[in-house]
Design an enzyme around this catalytic site. Structure first.
Site, mmCIF file in Angstrom:
data_model
loop_
_atom_site.group_PDB
_atom_site.id
_atom_site.type_symbol
_atom_site.label_atom_id
_atom_site.label_comp_id
_atom_site.label_asym_id
_atom_site.label_seq_id
_atom_site.Cartn_x
_atom_site.Cartn_y
_atom_site.Cartn_z
ATOM 1 N N ASP A 199 55.367 -45.308 -122.759
ATOM 2 C CA ASP A 199 55.179 -45.388 -121.221
ATOM 3 C C ASP A 199 56.166 -44.749 -120.342
ATOM 4 O OD1 ASP A 199 52.748 -46.728 -121.554
ATOM 5 O OD2 ASP A 199 53.796 -48.893 -121.165
ATOM 6 N N TYR A 211 61.381 -50.869 -132.531
ATOM 7 C CA TYR A 211 61.468 -50.729 -131.016
ATOM 8 C C TYR A 211 62.802 -51.762 -130.678
ATOM 9 C CZ TYR A 211 57.036 -48.724 -129.720
ATOM 10 O OH TYR A 211 56.135 -47.854 -129.563
#
Length: 293
Positions: free
Chosen positions: A56, A109
């Site tokens: 994003d 992540y």
């Protein structure tokens, strides 16, 4: 014609995400433009240009992956010299013709929270609940065919930073370091859209005492037909796609490229430090002005 996979690092601050969008600056658009400019690829379909994942707007990366095939020998630093400083290729690997970067063995992540009096015992208990296979329908923004995902591991820790690393230049040592970072490293084969940032909202709420563990368990095991719960995502700027790994594929990191990207990061840190110092000076000056009245 050879097929190559590249690991891409980027600072997501000035990008509208990874995926191409009309009239917006994106990581994918920059990569395609420069690969075409250097004549590594022309037609995307013919080059079989593929990506591992779409981050994003604001999300950073040290290991997103693209792949393509080209008749030209891929030279990492030639591409880096053409790319803007906030995108750099760190590693490369030759791959088979049918390689699809989307199908990874492991993704990592890292989300960075700052210590604000969190109950870390409760946070670690919540992390244990997330490990394993669950229905993550409450942890995505859109409906998907399957929302079952597996979290292989979650590691939570405060990084150890020595003074040599902290003082990258003589001015950097004056930076206010009162905000101690907490790293949340989350490992899994694949993730849903917004999944990590929604998970992080739960960790934060549990740590602040706003949510109990029973509620967390219910979110991970929704009943059939039950409406999806609303979980507000945390900020994208604190999220880094650290790495993507594939079975049988070994990437070779380029020392020059990695050092170059590190220097760009140091330069950014120095600029942020200068901005911090100026605004800190203004803050003190405002207080002084009011004191004189």
């Amino acid at each position: 014609m050879k097929r190559t996979a590249l690991k891409i690092a980027y600072i997501g601050t000035n990008f509208h995400g990874f995926q191409r969008q009309p009239n917006l600056r994106t990581v994918e658009e920059e990569l395609i433009y420069h690969l075409r400019k250097l004549e590594y690829i022309d037609d995307l379909k013919e080059a079989r240009f593929r990506i591992a994942g779409r981050t994003d707007a604001g999300v950073h990366s040290l290991g997103n992956v693209i792949s393509f095939q080209s008749e030209n020998e891929v030279r990492v630093n030639q591409i880096n010299n053409s790319l803007p400083d906030d995108i750099q290729i760190l590693a490369s690997a030759p791959v088979r013709f049918g390689f699809k970067p989307r199908y990874a063995q492991m993704r990592q992540y890292r989300y960075i929270l700052f210590d604000q009096g969190l109950d870390m015992d409760a946070v670690n208990e919540a992390a244990e609940l997330f490990k394993g296979t669950h229905n993550f329908t409450n942890f995505t923004k859109r409906k998907q065919k399957t929302t079952t995902r597996t979290i292989d591991d979650i590691k939570i820790f405060k990084p150890t930073i020595n003074e040599d690393e902290r003082c990258l230049d003589k001015n950097y040592s004056h930076l206010n370091n009162s905000y101690e970072p907490i790293f949340f490293d989350i490992y899994g084969e694949s993730f849903l859209w917004n999944m990590v940032r929604k998970m992080m909202r739960i960790f934060l709420d549990v740590g602040l005492g706003k949510m109990d563990l029973d509620t967390v368990e219910k979110l991970l095991n929704p009943k059939e037909g039950e409406p999806r719960a609303y979980i507000k995502v945390l900020e994208p700027e604190n999220l880094i796609l650290m790495d993507i790994q594939y079975d049988g594929i070994k990437f070779t990191h380029d020392d020059y490229a990695c050092n170059r990207f590190k220097k760009d990061l140091v330069s950014n840190l120095i600029n942020y430090q200068k901005t911090f110092s100026i605004q800190e000076c203004m803050l003190k000056s405002v207080s002084e002005l009011y004191t004189k009245e």
